[in-house]
Design a protein around this motif. Structure first.
Motif, PDB file in Angstrom:
ATOM      1  N   MET A   6      10.147   4.547   3.401  1.00 40.92           N
ATOM      2  CA  MET A   6      11.062   5.545   3.954  1.00 40.92           C
ATOM      3  C   MET A   6      11.163   6.773   3.054  1.00 40.92           C
ATOM      4  O   MET A   6      11.284   7.903   3.542  1.00 40.92           O
ATOM      5  CB  MET A   6      12.457   4.938   4.183  1.00 40.92           C
ATOM      6  CG  MET A   6      12.504   3.946   5.327  1.00 40.92           C
ATOM      7  SD  MET A   6      11.829   4.594   6.878  1.00 40.92           S
ATOM      8  CE  MET A   6      12.972   5.906   7.246  1.00 40.92           C
ATOM      9  N   ARG A   7      11.104   6.575   1.767  1.00 42.13           N
ATOM     10  CA  ARG A   7      11.171   7.705   0.838  1.00 42.13           C
ATOM     11  C   ARG A   7       9.946   8.603   1.015  1.00 42.13           C
ATOM     12  O   ARG A   7      10.059   9.832   1.021  1.00 42.13           O
ATOM     13  CB  ARG A   7      11.256   7.189  -0.594  1.00 42.13           C
ATOM     14  CG  ARG A   7      11.377   8.281  -1.604  1.00 42.13           C
ATOM     15  CD  ARG A   7      11.647   7.754  -2.980  1.00 42.13           C
ATOM     16  NE  ARG A   7      11.677   8.848  -3.930  1.00 42.13           N
ATOM     17  CZ  ARG A   7      11.669   8.702  -5.223  1.00 42.13           C
ATOM     18  NH1 ARG A   7      11.644   7.492  -5.750  1.00 42.13           N
ATOM     19  NH2 ARG A   7      11.689   9.737  -6.018  1.00 42.13           N
ATOM     20  N   ILE A   8       8.795   7.987   1.196  1.00 44.86           N
ATOM     21  CA  ILE A   8       7.574   8.766   1.400  1.00 44.86           C
ATOM     22  C   ILE A   8       7.642   9.514   2.730  1.00 44.86           C
ATOM     23  O   ILE A   8       7.283  10.694   2.812  1.00 44.86           O
ATOM     24  CB  ILE A   8       6.328   7.856   1.345  1.00 44.86           C
ATOM     25  CG1 ILE A   8       6.171   7.274  -0.068  1.00 44.86           C
ATOM     26  CG2 ILE A   8       5.068   8.608   1.742  1.00 44.86           C
ATOM     27  CD1 ILE A   8       5.076   6.245  -0.199  1.00 44.86           C
ATOM     28  N   ARG A  35      -1.000  15.265   3.032  1.00 47.30           N
ATOM     29  CA  ARG A  35      -2.208  14.443   2.953  1.00 47.30           C
ATOM     30  C   ARG A  35      -2.115  13.430   1.819  1.00 47.30           C
ATOM     31  O   ARG A  35      -2.441  12.254   1.983  1.00 47.30           O
ATOM     32  CB  ARG A  35      -3.441  15.316   2.754  1.00 47.30           C
ATOM     33  CG  ARG A  35      -4.718  14.484   2.584  1.00 47.30           C
ATOM     34  CD  ARG A  35      -5.890  15.304   2.160  1.00 47.30           C
ATOM     35  NE  ARG A  35      -6.339  16.142   3.260  1.00 47.30           N
ATOM     36  CZ  ARG A  35      -7.251  17.107   3.122  1.00 47.30           C
ATOM     37  NH1 ARG A  35      -7.760  17.370   1.940  1.00 47.30           N
ATOM     38  NH2 ARG A  35      -7.633  17.808   4.152  1.00 47.30           N
ATOM     39  N   ALA A  36      -1.649  13.892   0.669  1.00 43.22           N
ATOM     40  CA  ALA A  36      -1.524  13.000  -0.486  1.00 43.22           C
ATOM     41  C   ALA A  36      -0.511  11.889  -0.210  1.00 43.22           C
ATOM     42  O   ALA A  36      -0.740  10.727  -0.575  1.00 43.22           O
ATOM     43  CB  ALA A  36      -1.121  13.795  -1.723  1.00 43.22           C
ATOM     44  N   LEU A  37       0.585  12.251   0.424  1.00 49.59           N
ATOM     45  CA  LEU A  37       1.598  11.244   0.744  1.00 49.59           C
ATOM     46  C   LEU A  37       1.078  10.237   1.774  1.00 49.59           C
ATOM     47  O   LEU A  37       1.351   9.038   1.676  1.00 49.59           O
ATOM     48  CB  LEU A  37       2.880  11.920   1.247  1.00 49.59           C
ATOM     49  CG  LEU A  37       3.651  12.703   0.176  1.00 49.59           C
ATOM     50  CD1 LEU A  37       4.697  13.606   0.820  1.00 49.59           C
ATOM     51  CD2 LEU A  37       4.288  11.761  -0.819  1.00 49.59           C
ATOM     52  N   CYS A  38       0.323  10.716   2.754  1.00 51.03           N
ATOM     53  CA  CYS A  38      -0.268   9.803   3.743  1.00 51.03           C
ATOM     54  C   CYS A  38      -1.269   8.862   3.085  1.00 51.03           C
ATOM     55  O   CYS A  38      -1.313   7.667   3.392  1.00 51.03           O
ATOM     56  CB  CYS A  38      -0.950  10.597   4.853  1.00 51.03           C
ATOM     57  SG  CYS A  38       0.212  11.440   5.945  1.00 51.03           S
ATOM     58  N   ASP A  39      -2.079   9.398   2.179  1.00 51.82           N
ATOM     59  CA  ASP A  39      -3.027   8.551   1.447  1.00 51.82           C
ATOM     60  C   ASP A  39      -2.296   7.488   0.648  1.00 51.82           C
ATOM     61  O   ASP A  39      -2.741   6.339   0.561  1.00 51.82           O
ATOM     62  CB  ASP A  39      -3.904   9.391   0.519  1.00 51.82           C
ATOM     63  CG  ASP A  39      -4.920  10.226   1.271  1.00 51.82           C
ATOM     64  OD1 ASP A  39      -5.194   9.916   2.459  1.00 51.82           O
ATOM     65  OD2 ASP A  39      -5.451  11.184   0.675  1.00 51.82           O
ATOM     66  N   LEU A  40      -1.161   7.878   0.071  1.00 52.48           N
ATOM     67  CA  LEU A  40      -0.361   6.929  -0.690  1.00 52.48           C
ATOM     68  C   LEU A  40       0.155   5.807   0.206  1.00 52.48           C
ATOM     69  O   LEU A  40       0.110   4.627  -0.155  1.00 52.48           O
ATOM     70  CB  LEU A  40       0.804   7.655  -1.367  1.00 52.48           C
ATOM     71  CG  LEU A  40       1.702   6.831  -2.279  1.00 52.48           C
ATOM     72  CD1 LEU A  40       0.911   6.276  -3.454  1.00 52.48           C
ATOM     73  CD2 LEU A  40       2.857   7.665  -2.760  1.00 52.48           C
ATOM     74  N   LEU A  41       0.622   6.169   1.396  1.00 51.32           N
ATOM     75  CA  LEU A  41       1.093   5.154   2.345  1.00 51.32           C
ATOM     76  C   LEU A  41      -0.035   4.227   2.782  1.00 51.32           C
ATOM     77  O   LEU A  41       0.130   3.007   2.835  1.00 51.32           O
ATOM     78  CB  LEU A  41       1.694   5.822   3.582  1.00 51.32           C
ATOM     79  CG  LEU A  41       3.142   6.237   3.518  1.00 51.32           C
ATOM     80  CD1 LEU A  41       3.538   6.970   4.787  1.00 51.32           C
ATOM     81  CD2 LEU A  41       4.048   5.041   3.295  1.00 51.32           C
ATOM     82  N   ASP A  45      -0.625   0.029   2.104  1.00 51.74           N
ATOM     83  CA  ASP A  45      -0.731  -0.964   3.168  1.00 51.74           C
ATOM     84  C   ASP A  45      -1.962  -1.844   3.049  1.00 51.74           C
ATOM     85  O   ASP A  45      -1.990  -2.957   3.551  1.00 51.74           O
ATOM     86  CB  ASP A  45      -0.746  -0.274   4.541  1.00 51.74           C
ATOM     87  CG  ASP A  45       0.616   0.305   4.895  1.00 51.74           C
ATOM     88  OD1 ASP A  45       1.607  -0.078   4.235  1.00 51.74           O
ATOM     89  OD2 ASP A  45       0.682   1.146   5.811  1.00 51.74           O
ATOM     90  N   GLN A  46      -2.995  -1.349   2.405  1.00 55.83           N
ATOM     91  CA  GLN A  46      -4.226  -2.115   2.296  1.00 55.83           C
ATOM     92  C   GLN A  46      -4.072  -3.200   1.249  1.00 55.83           C
ATOM     93  O   GLN A  46      -3.398  -3.007   0.229  1.00 55.83           O
ATOM     94  CB  GLN A  46      -5.386  -1.207   1.920  1.00 55.83           C
ATOM     95  CG  GLN A  46      -5.722  -0.213   3.006  1.00 55.83           C
ATOM     96  CD  GLN A  46      -6.843   0.708   2.589  1.00 55.83           C
ATOM     97  OE1 GLN A  46      -7.316   0.637   1.473  1.00 55.83           O
ATOM     98  NE2 GLN A  46      -7.254   1.573   3.483  1.00 55.83           N
ATOM     99  N   PRO A  47      -4.680  -4.347   1.483  1.00 56.44           N
ATOM    100  CA  PRO A  47      -4.626  -5.387   0.464  1.00 56.44           C
ATOM    101  C   PRO A  47      -5.367  -4.912  -0.785  1.00 56.44           C
ATOM    102  O   PRO A  47      -6.360  -4.201  -0.704  1.00 56.44           O
ATOM    103  CB  PRO A  47      -5.354  -6.575   1.114  1.00 56.44           C
ATOM    104  CG  PRO A  47      -6.190  -5.973   2.188  1.00 56.44           C
ATOM    105  CD  PRO A  47      -5.469  -4.736   2.637  1.00 56.44           C
ATOM    106  N   THR A  48      -4.829  -5.296  -1.891  1.00 59.06           N
ATOM    107  CA  THR A  48      -5.440  -4.854  -3.133  1.00 59.06           C
ATOM    108  C   THR A  48      -6.727  -5.627  -3.382  1.00 59.06           C
ATOM    109  O   THR A  48      -6.773  -6.849  -3.308  1.00 59.06           O
ATOM    110  CB  THR A  48      -4.488  -5.061  -4.323  1.00 59.06           C
ATOM    111  OG1 THR A  48      -4.102  -6.433  -4.355  1.00 59.06           O
ATOM    112  CG2 THR A  48      -3.265  -4.183  -4.199  1.00 59.06           C
ATOM    113  N   ILE A  49      -7.749  -4.899  -3.621  1.00 61.61           N
ATOM    114  CA  ILE A  49      -9.052  -5.473  -3.929  1.00 61.61           C
ATOM    115  C   ILE A  49      -9.341  -5.141  -5.381  1.00 61.61           C
ATOM    116  O   ILE A  49      -9.157  -4.005  -5.816  1.00 61.61           O
ATOM    117  CB  ILE A  49     -10.146  -4.872  -3.024  1.00 61.61           C
ATOM    118  CG1 ILE A  49      -9.832  -5.165  -1.556  1.00 61.61           C
ATOM    119  CG2 ILE A  49     -11.509  -5.402  -3.409  1.00 61.61           C
ATOM    120  CD1 ILE A  49     -10.762  -4.450  -0.590  1.00 61.61           C
TER     121      ILE A  49
END
Length: 86
Positions: A6-8, A35-41, A45-49
């Protein structure tokens, strides 16, 4: 450390408002921030690899080459053993 979604999204809203009311330079800066904030979101969400960092491969030490037999070329008009003597 996870950042609250929500903060993002609130930050994206702020930059959207700035982009709509600003000049072209501010629009460009705001869109880059969005764009940077969307990339952060999306990254969150992606599993950490486990990203493996490529490691430098140690080079093998060169093995000295030995010359077993030297066959000198004999020419009639050569002046000596040097390469620079014509």
């Amino acid at each position: 450390m996870a950042i609250d979604t929500m903060r993002i999204l609130n930050e994206i809203d702020k930059h959207t408002t700035r982009a709509r009311s600003g000049d072209s330079a501010k629009v460009r800066d705001s869109v880059a921030a969005i764009r940077a904030l969307c990339d952060l979101l999306l990254e969150d969400d992606q599993p950490t690899i486990d990203k493996q960092v490529p490691r430098a491969v140690p080079l093998a030490s060169p093995q000295p080459q030995t010359v077993t037999a030297v066959n000198k070329l004999k020419e009639e008009d050569a002046n000596g053993d040097s390469l620079f003597e014509f």
